[in-house]
Every structure is written in C-alpha cells, then in structure tokens.
Design an enzyme around this catalytic site. Sequence first.
Site, PDB file in Angstrom:
ATOM      1  N   GLU A 210       0.881  -1.177   0.000  1.00 20.23           N
ATOM      2  CA  GLU A 210       0.000   0.000   0.000  1.00 20.23           C
ATOM      3  C   GLU A 210       0.913   1.220   0.000  1.00 20.23           C
ATOM      4  O   GLU A 210       1.440   1.617   1.044  1.00 20.23           O
ATOM      5  CB  GLU A 210      -0.896  -0.009   1.260  1.00 20.23           C
ATOM      6  N   CYS A 244      -2.204   9.487   2.468  1.00 23.05           N
ATOM      7  CA  CYS A 244      -1.789   8.919   1.175  1.00 23.05           C
ATOM      8  C   CYS A 244      -2.761   9.254   0.066  1.00 23.05           C
ATOM      9  O   CYS A 244      -2.364   9.363  -1.090  1.00 23.05           O
ATOM     10  CB  CYS A 244      -1.633   7.412   1.297  1.00 23.05           C
TER      11      CYS A 244
HETATM   12  P1  NAD Z   1       7.301   5.099   7.544  1.00 20.44           P
HETATM   13  O1  NAD Z   1       8.572   5.873   7.575  1.00 20.44           O
HETATM   14  O2  NAD Z   1       6.523   4.948   8.776  1.00 20.44           O
HETATM   15  O3  NAD Z   1       7.653   3.697   6.934  1.00 20.44           O
HETATM   16  C1  NAD Z   1       6.702   2.690   6.821  1.00 20.44           C
HETATM   17  C2  NAD Z   1       7.262   1.450   7.455  1.00 20.44           C
HETATM   18  O4  NAD Z   1       8.423   1.028   6.746  1.00 20.44           O
HETATM   19  C3  NAD Z   1       7.683   1.643   8.901  1.00 20.44           C
HETATM   20  O5  NAD Z   1       7.178   0.582   9.677  1.00 20.44           O
HETATM   21  C4  NAD Z   1       9.188   1.654   8.844  1.00 20.44           C
HETATM   22  O6  NAD Z   1       9.776   1.122   9.999  1.00 20.44           O
HETATM   23  C5  NAD Z   1       9.495   0.795   7.651  1.00 20.44           C
HETATM   24  N1  NAD Z   1      10.742   1.178   6.993  1.00 20.44           N
HETATM   25  C6  NAD Z   1      11.207   2.435   6.787  1.00 20.44           C
HETATM   26  N2  NAD Z   1      12.388   2.391   6.135  1.00 20.44           N
HETATM   27  C7  NAD Z   1      12.656   1.084   5.929  1.00 20.44           C
HETATM   28  C8  NAD Z   1      13.749   0.374   5.305  1.00 20.44           C
HETATM   29  N3  NAD Z   1      14.773   1.027   4.760  1.00 20.44           N
HETATM   30  N4  NAD Z   1      13.701  -0.963   5.288  1.00 20.44           N
HETATM   31  C9  NAD Z   1      12.655  -1.616   5.837  1.00 20.44           C
HETATM   32  N5  NAD Z   1      11.623  -1.012   6.429  1.00 20.44           N
HETATM   33  C10 NAD Z   1      11.621   0.305   6.483  1.00 20.44           C
HETATM   34  O7  NAD Z   1       6.332   5.707   6.528  1.00 20.44           O
HETATM   35  P2  NAD Z   1       6.616   6.426   5.204  1.00 20.44           P
HETATM   36  O8  NAD Z   1       7.220   5.450   4.271  1.00 20.44           O
HETATM   37  O9  NAD Z   1       7.244   7.750   5.388  1.00 20.44           O
HETATM   38  O10 NAD Z   1       5.047   6.668   4.881  1.00 20.44           O
HETATM   39  C11 NAD Z   1       4.626   7.636   4.091  1.00 20.44           C
HETATM   40  C12 NAD Z   1       4.325   7.031   2.741  1.00 20.44           C
HETATM   41  O11 NAD Z   1       3.376   6.007   2.890  1.00 20.44           O
HETATM   42  C13 NAD Z   1       3.718   8.015   1.786  1.00 20.44           C
HETATM   43  O12 NAD Z   1       4.296   7.819   0.525  1.00 20.44           O
HETATM   44  C14 NAD Z   1       2.273   7.610   1.749  1.00 20.44           C
HETATM   45  O13 NAD Z   1       1.607   7.946   0.564  1.00 20.44           O
HETATM   46  C15 NAD Z   1       2.357   6.154   1.949  1.00 20.44           C
HETATM   47  N6  NAD Z   1       1.130   5.649   2.507  1.00 20.44           N
HETATM   48  C16 NAD Z   1       0.368   4.839   1.768  1.00 20.44           C
HETATM   49  C17 NAD Z   1      -0.836   4.392   2.262  1.00 20.44           C
HETATM   50  C18 NAD Z   1      -1.733   3.493   1.472  1.00 20.44           C
HETATM   51  O14 NAD Z   1      -2.670   2.977   2.066  1.00 20.44           O
HETATM   52  N7  NAD Z   1      -1.509   3.295   0.206  1.00 20.44           N
HETATM   53  C19 NAD Z   1      -1.232   4.795   3.528  1.00 20.44           C
HETATM   54  C20 NAD Z   1      -0.416   5.625   4.256  1.00 20.44           C
HETATM   55  C21 NAD Z   1       0.782   6.038   3.747  1.00 20.44           C
END
Ligand code: NAD
Length: 498
Positions: A210, A244
């Site tokens: 997602e 998102c």
């Molecule tokens: P985040 O930084 O919380 O990361 C998400 C998860 O990935 C966390 O649990 C984190 O620990 C893990 N993570 C981070 N870096 C990692 C790595 N290098 N290796 C392994 N795991 C890792 O969240 P984010 O990525 O900043 O979230 C924001 C993004 O998420 C935006 O792009 C948003 O659009 C997207 N998003 C999508 C949805 C959806 O339902 N499609 C919902 C919410 C957010």
Amino acid sequence: MANFEDIVQRCRTAFASGKTKDVNFRRKQLESLLKMYEEHENEMINALDADLRRPKQESLVVETEFLKNDIKHILYNLNDWVKPETPEKSLVNLLDDVQIFNDPYGVVLVIGAWNYPLQLLLVPVAAAIAAGNCVVIKPSEISTNCAKFVTEMVPKYLDNDCYPVVSGGPTETAELLKQRFDYIFYTGSTRVGKIIHAAANKHLTPVTLELGGKSPCYIDKSVELRTAVKRILWGKLINCGQTCIAPDYVLCSKEIQEKFIAEAKEVLKEWYGEDIKSSPDLSRIINHNNFQRLLGLMKSGKVAVGGNYDASERFIEPTILIDVKEDDAIMQEEIFGPLLPIFTVENAYDAIKFINSREKPLVIYVFSKNSKVIKELRENTTSGGFSSNETLMHCGVDTLPFGGVGSSGMGRYHGKYGFETFTHKKSCLGKDLHPLGELLASGRYPPYSDRKSTLLGILLRKRRPFPKLYLSHLLAVGLGIGLTVLFTHYMQGKLFTR
Ligand code: NAD
C-alpha cells in the site's frame, strides 16, 4: 534487537497447533481487539495527539471509529466469508465435488506507517486474524506514542504466541525481513516498498504494498465551486496533508484557478479563523525531516494563499501555490503536507494527457457537474481508486477494495477484500472411486485411440452453462417424469400381482 528468528518460530509453532484455524478462536481474538479499542479510546486519541497533534474529531473519524466499525463488519460477516465456495461445474465434473477452501497463509508480517499509525496497522492485522493467520505486527517507529501504545496494549488483548508485536526502524525491519514469512503486508512509501518487495522475493513471499504517489484532482468549469473547494481542502488538510489519498495537486483552467483561490481564502478563514496557527483543528508535521522537506517544496512556483510556518511547532500554514512547472520538485514528489499546487490545463483532455504521462496514482479526483467529463476521466486513466465530487470518503466504504496500482501499490484490502488478501484460495476436486466414474473417465488412459479422443472431446467440450433461471423448471419437469415412471411401474406391479 529482539530475536526475530525466535519470534517467528513461536508463531510457526502456534500456527502448526491449528488454533488459529478455529473460527471461534479468531472471533474471540477480534472481539478482544474490539474491547481494546473501546476500553482505551482516550489513550489512542492522546497518542495520536502526541504524535501529530491530531484534533480529537479527526482521530475519532479516521482511527478509533474506523477501527471499531472494521472489526464489527468482520464479525458480522466472518461466518459467511470462511465458508467454502462451490463454483459451477462442467459436464465432465458432474459427479465430483468442486470446491474452493479458504486457507490461511500461515505466519504473516504487517508493517504499518506513521501517518495513520493505528488504522493502517490494525485494519490489516484484523483482516489477517480473521483469515486465520498468525501475525507479526510491526508499527512505525516514527509515530512513537502510537507505537508505544500498540507495543504495550496489544499483548494484553491478543494471544501472545500468535500475534507478537515487534518494534524498531529500518535496521530492525531489514533484519526482520530476513525471516521467512508466508505473506507480507506493507504500508508506506514507494521507495521502501521496493525494498520490501525485494526482500519478499528472496523467499517468493506474496506481498500487498500500500504505497503513495501523487493523486491529482481535476476541477471542471461546470463545477459548483464552493462545495468543491471545501471538499478538496478538507481532503488536503485533514492530518495536515499527511494522507496517502490526499488530493496532491489541482488541475484546472486559469479561470477556475482564480475563483478557487478566492473561495479557498474564505473557507480557510471560516474553518481556522484569522490566526491559523492558534486553531486547535490543524495537525502538525510529524517530524523535523518532513518539515524541512516541505519547506523545500514551498519554493516551487508562487504562494497565492498562506506560506507561513513555525519550525518550533512544526506548523505549516495551508498553502496554495500557483505558476508551478511540470518539473518543479513539488510536481515531482508526493507532497504529504498542507501544500496545494495548482497546475493549469485547458480542459479535461489536457488533464487526462497530463495524468497519463505520470506514474499511476493511488486515486484520481474529479469535480464536475458534467457526467460526460467524469466518465472521460474515469475511462481514460488508470488509478487505484476514482472518486467524483468527493475526496477521501471512498476509503471509508467497507465494501470497496482499497489499494493502488503500478507505483501506487499492489493488492487491496478493507472488508471482505482484506479477508481475501490474507486467504489462499485452495482449489479442491473430490472424486469417489466408484466403477461408473472410472469407466466414464477410462478414455484418458493409454493405449490412446481416435475413438477415445473423440469421446474425450465430447466430454471436455466447453458448453455454455445452463441458465440457473431455468434449472428449477428443468428439475420440476424431471421430477414429474420420474414420479410418472415410478407410478406407472407401481401400478403395473399391482396389476401383475392381481
Ligand atoms: P514510515 O517511515 O513509517 O515507513 C513505513 C514502514 O516502513 C515503517 O514501519 C518503517 O519502519 C518501515 N521502513 C522504513 N524504512 C525502511 C527500510 N529502509 N527498510 C525496511 N523497512 C523500512 O512511513 P513512510 O514510508 O514515510 O510513509 C509515508 C508514505 O506512505 C507516503 O508515501 C504515503 O503515501 C504512503 N502511505 C500509503 C498508504 C496506502 O494505504 N496506500 C497509507 C499511508 C501512507
């Protein structure tokens, strides 16, 4: 760092014991999770406030009530969802049992994101429990207060062997991903989504991703602008744009742009007063890094509305930017904050061309009174979802699948789609060893011959299924004939014995 190998192994042992296959066990776990939501609603709201300064009303609508409704929906429907399906049979399988069983995958990993730290973690967790899996639950480390709530509270309500919570950031998650899972469900950025996909690929583990991206919002000249402005700004500003499916940018004509800006100024004043910073109804940016990133994006184009900020509070005023160029940073990366650039286009055709020249979005929004324009946009673009004259609300319809396509993600969930995401559809053919069946199927065995081939051809030939509507008529006629034959035989028997 926790010993992930042990944690996953404990889950495997629990899954192998078969307890999660019992639907009553699943129901009890879900009821207990619902109890946690009910008993700790205030703590959840406080944690969201501490992480994002989220207004209570927003937290109620998009997290706590959402979570409660999600579990209730599952509990009302689970008994139906778990039932094996009986698909149509062809002539060759007429004597067989043809069924699809709903098998849990086994041990699954759910990784949540920080922006809706409870909903985005616990909705897929509930779906995975409903489907009978053991679940390793990994909250986002960035929303620290919500992560703490989940880590402390979930083990008090869910079976500890089946549903462990693990904490940590990228280093720990990378370590965790070395373990073999039977399914991985990830919510977060497209960049990290690729890392998760690559790690899953090592074990050929299926994934749902997602992800994010830039969701466009086209405003047509036929629109009722005041309502459109309110719905677009609400979708943009809830959780301070860190959503998102927030409308990322607006596409409209120059004429609509001028009117949009005038209306937006009035709406913002109505919602947040003269001093927006002192309004309790606007969240804050999650952390310093994202705050700085957003200030960088604000340098694109020209500020038409807003533009103020305060680093000490991570406050950014709702800001509308005009005269942005296609290759400006703000039109390249996902914004994820309260900045709304307007990119001018002549008409719907230009909007479609612009959208199709970019990555596939998570959702496309269209505001128009003209159903032809809405249809044009819907039929000539590709996106995870599509919504006309509304923003965000499609996500709350629990009978609609939610998910992205292309770079905005793969897979879907919510409601029954969540249950199915965590379910392996096991195809089962059941035959008996009756001599009649064996005789009918014996044409498949060597030595092969033309006669056998012809017979098999007749048996295997695809036929249009008999319309179900007439099936009852056919059965009634068959029954009538059968009864007549029996009755005749009976009467003849009587006559003979006379
Ligand atoms: P985040 O930084 O919380 O990361 C998400 C998860 O990935 C966390 O649990 C984190 O620990 C893990 N993570 C981070 N870096 C990692 C790595 N290098 N290796 C392994 N795991 C890792 O969240 P984010 O990525 O900043 O979230 C924001 C993004 O998420 C935006 O792009 C948003 O659009 C997207 N998003 C999508 C949805 C959806 O339902 N499609 C919902 C919410 C957010």
